[in-house]
Design a protein around this motif. Structure first.
Motif: not given
Length: 271
Positions: A205-207, A240-246
């Motif tokens: 999540e973020t704003s 929002i950025v998923p982890p690099d291994d995703f």
């Protein structure tokens, strides 16, 4: 064309002669215009009985990049080759703005979004979308999903169009919210959930308040030396950025929620 009332009912605006989105967006006060129509239009349907299409008429979809601190960090990490460019554009007077989608290619709520078969690292990018009329004025907001192939973009910055613009790479919905100010919108929360086999495999999540640039600034740069006779949609970047291994997989479900708007959900398919 429809107008959602109370979260449960959709009023049929075609009964009042409104068949194009631009008819609403070009009004001096779209919210008051819709309020008057809702009082005089009697045909309505339950939301559960309606198939929602992307709230796009003839508007092109464009996108701004590297507008959140998290996005700046992620872009610099994904590529040593391009790290300096991403760092500089975050601080520069001129924002990064790029073309994302023709209106007829925008994916509707519930329809499939695509991941590239020639990419190894595919992610969604949940974003607030500004709905801008032909005069460059932001008149509403919706949700956008700026699908991205991060390994292609990371290999060479000049590959960005291939990483960002392909079949089913842009989803928008579920509807447009009119009448909210930028101040109100900056208090909204953006949430992303990715489900695989009915289990959440990523949540974040973020704003909206984390966006570095004002909405007027982004719209102004989009309209510089350009014309948009039907208006345009401008995605405002992701925080929002998923982890690099995703990476996304076919049949994943991507769910994006913005507190002042609603939820956009799409299953994933290989393209």
């Amino acid at each position: 064309m429809g107008l959602m009332l109370g979260g449960m009912t959709v009023v049929d605006l075609t009964a009042a002669g409104i068949e194009r989105l631009e008819t609403v967006l070009e009004q001096h006060d779209p919210r008051r215009f819709l309020e008057r129509l809702s009082n005089s239009t009697i045909t309505s349907h339950l939301l559960s009985k309606v198939k929602l299409l992307a709230p796009v008429g003839q508007q092109e979809v464009w996108a701004a990049g590297v507008t959140y601190p998290r996005s700046r960090k992620a872009r610099m990490e994904e590529s040593d080759f391009s790290a300096t460019a991403y760092d500089k554009v975050y601080e520069a007077a001129r924002p990064e703005i790029f073309f994302k989608s023709l209106p007829e290619k925008v994916v509707s709520p519930g329809d499939t979004i695509g991941i590239r078969k020639d990419a190894r690292w595919n992610v969604p990018e949940p974003e607030l979308a500004l709905v801008i009329n032909s005069r460059g004025r932001t008149v509403g907001y919706t949700i956008g999903n700026d699908m991205s192939a991060r390994d292609i973009e990371g290999e060479n910055l000049l590959y960005l169009p291939q990483a960002k613009v392909y079949n089913r790479s842009c989803a928008v919905g579920p509807w447009i919210v009119v009448g909210a100010s930028e101040g109100e919108a900056r208090n909204w929360k953006i949430e992303l959930q990715i489900r695989r086999n009915r289990q959440a495999v990523f949540e974040g999540e973020t704003s909206v308040g984390q966006i570095k640039r004002s909405f007027d600034e982004l719209a102004d740069y989009l309209f510089r030396c350009q014309i948009f006779p039907h208006g345009a949609l401008l995605l405002t970047g992701t925080g929002i950025v998923p982890p690099d291994d995703f990476t996304l997989q076919p049949e994943d479900a991507v769910r994006i929620s913005i507190s002042g708007i609603g939820t956009l959900e799409n299953p994933v398919v290989l393209v």
